[in-house]
Design a protein around this motif. Sequence first.
Motif, PDB file in Angstrom:
ATOM      1  N   ALA A 159     -11.338  37.794 -12.566  1.00 44.30           N
ATOM      2  CA  ALA A 159     -12.021  36.473 -12.735  1.00 44.30           C
ATOM      3  C   ALA A 159     -13.560  37.266 -12.574  1.00 44.30           C
ATOM      4  O   ALA A 159     -14.396  36.718 -13.680  1.00 44.30           O
ATOM      5  N   VAL A 175      -6.439  38.517  -8.776  1.00 48.00           N
ATOM      6  CA  VAL A 175      -7.204  37.534  -9.454  1.00 48.00           C
ATOM      7  C   VAL A 175      -8.726  37.454  -9.223  1.00 48.00           C
ATOM      8  O   VAL A 175      -9.317  37.272 -10.367  1.00 48.00           O
ATOM      9  N   LEU A 231      -2.672  37.630 -13.989  1.00 46.46           N
ATOM     10  CA  LEU A 231      -3.526  36.461 -13.512  1.00 46.46           C
ATOM     11  C   LEU A 231      -2.404  35.539 -12.991  1.00 46.46           C
ATOM     12  O   LEU A 231      -2.449  35.199 -11.689  1.00 46.46           O
ATOM     13  N   LEU A 270     -10.287  29.219 -13.202  1.00 47.42           N
ATOM     14  CA  LEU A 270     -10.495  30.308 -12.467  1.00 47.42           C
ATOM     15  C   LEU A 270     -11.200  29.819 -11.058  1.00 47.42           C
ATOM     16  O   LEU A 270     -10.812  30.186 -10.164  1.00 47.42           O
TER      17      LEU A 270
END
Length: 423
Positions: free
Chosen positions: A335, A331, A291, A227
């Motif tokens: 994260a 995203v 994601l 990530l």
Amino acid sequence: MCSRVRGNRLGGDFERLLAASAISAAGTAVTTVALPIVALVTLRANTFEVGVISAAGLGAWLLFGLSAGVWVERMRRRPLMIICDLARAVALASIPLASVLHLLTVAQVVIAALVVGICSVFFDIAGQSYVPSIVAPSQLLAGNGRMQVSHAAAGTAGPALGGALVQSLGASLSLLADVLSYVVSAVLLARVGKREAPAVRSGPRRMLPQVKEGLGYVWRDPVFRPLMVVAAISNLFGAAFDTLVVPFLLRDVGVSAVAIGVLLAIGGVGGLLGAAVGPSLADKVGGARVLVVAAIAGPLLGLLVPTSRAGVGLVAFVVGLLGREVGIAIVSLLARTIRQLTAPPELLARITATVRFVSWGVLPIGALIGGSLGQLMGPRVALSVVSGLMLLSALPIAFMSPRALQALMDDATAALPRPVGSG
């Protein structure tokens, strides 16, 4: 990704932190419109000089990103955030003052941007580390979602307000809106009732071993590492994109300052949508699938932006920027929540600093890339190139099995950690 959060009472301290963050973000969004126009119109800077100004504001992550995490762990978060707000207000206020006195130069704008950037590094790391101390672990996703919604709303209204202020007051004086936002943010933070306990210091006190511990933890983690790489690639070419978009709209498309503010506000709408739907999508579909789709679809839609033309051709800009920002918001939200839930509390500031050092440390490089390409190729061609390169950001997770990625995330969040202490 994690169980559905029931209830939305996050407490008065969180509400004050949320308001401070949102107001500051709105002022910053005004500056995103005003500062490039100060350079382009007031100082008649070229595209490369605009890139240098952007790089100065973002370069603080390269200079202080890692060490800031260690310093934040040694200090109380809330007072540090107040000091950062006030210092940013002073630095930014110097620009309209110098402009009124006819003393403003590109060098001063660069220095002011650097000071604001340094303060923002410490403010951001302190803020992300502070949230878990006033929000229960089971409510972190909801809290982060609200924080991101408020930032996105500020990002929607801010550019439009910035364009209007630039049109009516001039670019330099419009920066006073951001100065005011930092002052208001500091006042709200001062009213947060919970007082932090002194930071708990254990293990080696030297800077380097502590920095290496944070780096090592992130690099070994099977979720944090990919990530972080996704964010780094996205930010590298995203900074180039952001550096080019105002010159592109002003010089290639030929729209007014007010129109630029309205068009850039579309990005805020995208962030607002992403933050609003991200938690529910992750809950219903699974965080891994969300994601992967967001990481791929966002850059693909962003390819529409450089095809924009005046008039109805601006629809391509709206659709492209909207889709790009929805993907980035989703995203980023997922994260950040994973990091706050699963990182050891005593390492959270350093882990946050490590992720930001890598993923945000590339921002000044991207800004310089954008400014250089814009000077060599022209804004439209350069914007097309960086939009294409942004597709690389999906590679670290695009070829992973969503099921395997979901399993990693489920393992990491199978048991909620104990509440994070306020140290």
